[in-house]
Design an enzyme around this catalytic site. Structure first.
Site, mmCIF file in Angstrom:
data_model
loop_
_atom_site.group_PDB
_atom_site.id
_atom_site.type_symbol
_atom_site.label_atom_id
_atom_site.label_comp_id
_atom_site.label_asym_id
_atom_site.label_seq_id
_atom_site.Cartn_x
_atom_site.Cartn_y
_atom_site.Cartn_z
ATOM 1 N N HIS A 36 1.061 38.937 32.563
ATOM 2 C CA HIS A 36 0.096 37.939 33.028
ATOM 3 C C HIS A 36 0.394 37.693 34.509
ATOM 4 C CE1 HIS A 36 0.003 36.580 28.598
ATOM 5 N NE2 HIS A 36 -1.050 37.328 28.844
ATOM 6 N N GLU A 68 2.205 34.505 36.254
ATOM 7 C CA GLU A 68 3.492 34.019 35.737
ATOM 8 C C GLU A 68 4.595 34.561 36.641
ATOM 9 O OE1 GLU A 68 3.461 35.037 31.583
ATOM 10 O OE2 GLU A 68 1.726 33.754 31.184
ATOM 11 N N HIS A 107 7.870 35.843 30.377
ATOM 12 C CA HIS A 107 6.631 35.110 30.657
ATOM 13 C C HIS A 107 6.946 33.665 31.031
ATOM 14 C CE1 HIS A 107 3.584 37.953 28.856
ATOM 15 N NE2 HIS A 107 4.706 38.451 28.368
ATOM 16 N N GLU A 147 9.346 32.983 26.728
ATOM 17 C CA GLU A 147 8.530 31.977 27.420
ATOM 18 C C GLU A 147 9.483 31.018 28.119
ATOM 19 O OE1 GLU A 147 5.324 31.993 27.673
ATOM 20 O OE2 GLU A 147 4.654 33.355 26.088
#
EC number: 3.5.1.96
Length: 324
Positions: free
Chosen positions: A53, A56, A148, A211
């Protein structure tokens, strides 16, 4: 080797596409793709990816600094390593993605989408990783850390997701995530089209999606907040002992269900700013839509990645139960 991140953002190639350092050889495999192989024998083949992504940025910066330190000799490489900056097209625009979510395109998912820069990139990433693992020592254990940051806040700020797999989960991977002071581990209950599902399913790699906090623009990250995971991935690539965990025992969750948006008139009983790991209890309604409401049957569940704005047919959130 010039600045890995700068070259990728500028869409340029290094002056030379391969070379040798004091203890490893390297090859530029293409935009945002760098392979490093130690001169000495190795027993692990590791993929470190970020930027699947494009907005990020903190994990992208971590990998850039790690790369710089490898080439400066400040960090010794002891594993075969593939560094991946996943979606340069979106990175340059500061967007999560431009056309479609690349982390839903793996395991051939890109074949069902219109041909775009991002669908072509997913195919390149699959081919590059396949070649990397196939050309690595057959004795080497395979690992994949996909880094991420989240769109929304989280009551458990840092966590890892394991792809669904039928083979056993790797103890060394789990130990490294615990040492990185992550707050939670989440185990998927179904196959997916994520990057880590691709590497786990096809190459039996020990894979995890991490994450690591909030998405911010380049240059605005406080990388000290990522010191624990940075230390761990550096210890992984240099085969040093893992640090001691400094947080309470890591919490473990299992995906029990997915919230699928079946109708245009779909509403979730959460505010737009509700954090990940928001909870619902038995009998409460998580989501309403004409085809049927989602009512909690367990004593307590947690919601991950709630997003009522997805297209019809896509997942609007994950429902978790905690493993005691």
């Amino acid at each position: 080797m010039q600045d890995f991140l700068a070259l990728t953002l500028q869409g340029e190639q290094p002056a030379t596409r391969e070379g040798k350092q004091a203890n490893f050889s390297w090859r530029w495999l293409g935009e945002g793709l760098l392979e490093c192989t130690p001169h000495a024998q190795y027993d692990k083949a590791v993929v470190l990816s970020a930027g699947v992504h494009g907005n990020e940025t903190a994990p992208i910066e971590l990998l850039s600094h790690l790369c710089t330190d490898l080439f400066a000799g400040r960090l010794k490489l002891a594993v075969r390593l593939l560094l991946v900056l996943g979606n340069p097209y979106a990175m340059r625009q500061g967007k999560r993605y431009v056309h479609d979510d690349v982390n839903r395109m793996f395991c051939g998912g890109y074949k069902n989408l219109p041909v775009t820069e991002e669908s072509k990139r997913a195919e390149v990433l699959e081919q590059t990783v396949a070649t990397f693992f196939q050309e690595s020592s057959s004795q080497a254990k395979r690992y994949h850390y996909d880094l991420h940051t989240a769109i929304r806040a989280s009551l458990l700020p840092t966590f890892a997701l394991f792809p669904y797999q039928t083979h056993s989960y790797d103890a060394d991977l789990t130990a490294s995530l615990e040492a990185a002071d992550l707050d939670a581990l989440v185990y998927h209950n179904a196959v997916g089209k994520t990057f880590t599902h691709f590497t786990s399913e096809n190459f039996k790699a020990a894979s995890a999606t991490l994450e690591l906090g909030k998405a911010l623009p380049f240059g605005q990250n406080d990388l000290s907040q990522f010191a624990s995971i940075d230390e761990v991935i550096r210890n992984v690539v240099s085969e040093q002992a893992l640090p001691v965990r400094n947080k309470p025992k890591i919490r473990v969750f299992q995906v029990s269900d997915s919230l699928i948006k079946k109708d245009e008139e779909f509403h979730m009983n959460l505010s737009a700013e509700a954090p990940n790991f928001s909870t619902f209890t038995k009998g409460e309604i998580i989501a309403t839509q004409p085809s049927g409401n989602y009512v909690v049957e367990q004593d307590q569940v947690w919601i991950l990645f709630p997003n009522p704005n997805v297209k019809i047919g896509l997942r609007a959130g994950l429902v978790l139960t905690e493993t005691i």
